[in-house]
Write an enzyme that holds these catalytic residues in place. Structure first.
Site, short mmCIF file in Angstrom:
data_model
loop_
_atom_site.label_atom_id
_atom_site.label_comp_id
_atom_site.label_asym_id
_atom_site.label_seq_id
_atom_site.Cartn_x
_atom_site.Cartn_y
_atom_site.Cartn_z
N CYS A 106 0.84 -1.21 0.00
CA CYS A 106 0.00 0.00 0.00
C CYS A 106 0.88 1.26 0.00
CB CYS A 106 -1.01 -0.03 1.15
SG CYS A 106 -2.36 1.16 0.91
N HIS A 128 -3.74 -4.71 -0.32
CA HIS A 128 -3.30 -5.27 0.96
C HIS A 128 -3.37 -6.80 0.89
CE1 HIS A 128 -3.09 -1.66 3.52
NE2 HIS A 128 -4.05 -1.20 2.76
N GLU A 154 -2.42 -8.80 3.10
CA GLU A 154 -2.76 -9.29 4.44
C GLU A 154 -4.26 -9.18 4.72
OE1 GLU A 154 -2.29 -4.89 5.21
OE2 GLU A 154 -1.53 -6.38 3.80
#
Length: 200
Positions: free
Chosen positions: A81, A181, A183
């Site tokens: 990001c 992202h 994650e």
């Protein structure tokens, strides 16, 4: 087990990045120690918020030279990001240009889109030779939250579209970076992180 440092410079989803990397088998340390960042087998640079504020945080802990040295030595770095964005030459927000780390060529600029931020799940178009996206289907979706993006750069470029095409990910030498992202992208993000970890 690969030793990975998640760089803590005061901005980023540190714990979620840590958990996601641990899920795919990394030995993760979250630290603001620039020496540890320089020495780790893999370095992850997360980031949320404003480009200039993130750069201030990086300078405050003296991590810029560590990132540059890793890249010069061919040692893996993953930006996520705004952590991706600060790897570029410069970022322009609200008419103000801030200098980035300059390990990737390009400028971060506001997306030309009817709705900002670009928030939610989106598909990406990855080159067949991509390491990050190996084994992932063309229709795989990843989770984005951003209003700024890079439009052009060198390297192996994966694109996405929100109002206009932009760089969703880039692989260039030891540097990998994603605008989305991983994650927060479920199994698809885990697969991408696992692919990156295999390069460490």
């Amino acid at each position: 087990m690969k030793k990975v440092v998640v760089l803590d410079y005061g901005s980023g989803n540190l714990r979620s990045a840590q958990r996601a990397l641990e899920r795919v088998g990394a030995d993760v340390t979250v630290t603001a120690d620039a020496a540890a960042a320089a020495e780790a087998e893999g370095l992850v640079v997360p980031g949320v918020g404003a480009f200039a504020a993130c750069m201030d945080g990086v300078h405050e802990i003296g991590a810029g030279p560590a990132v540059a040295a890793r890249v010069a030595e061919g040692r893996p770095v993953l930006g996520i990001c705004v952590g991706m964005q600060i790897l570029f030459d410069a970022g322009v927000e609200h008419g103000v240009e801030s200098e980035g780390l300059g390990v990737l060529p390009g400028r971060v600029e506001r997306l030309d889109a009817p709705i900002l931020p670009h928030m939610g799940w989106n598909t990406v178009t990855a080159p067949e030779s991509s390491t990050l996206f190996a084994g992932l289907d063309a229709g795989t979706r990843f989770y984005f939250v951003h209003s700024y993006a890079v439009h052009r750069t060198d390297g192996l470029v994966t694109t996405a579209e929100h109002g206009e095409p932009f760089v969703a990910a880039v692989e260039r030498g030891p540097v990998s970076a994603t605008q989305f992202h991983p994650e927060k992208s479920g199994d698809a993000g885990a697969a991408l992180l696992e692919n990156w970890l295999a390069t460490v």
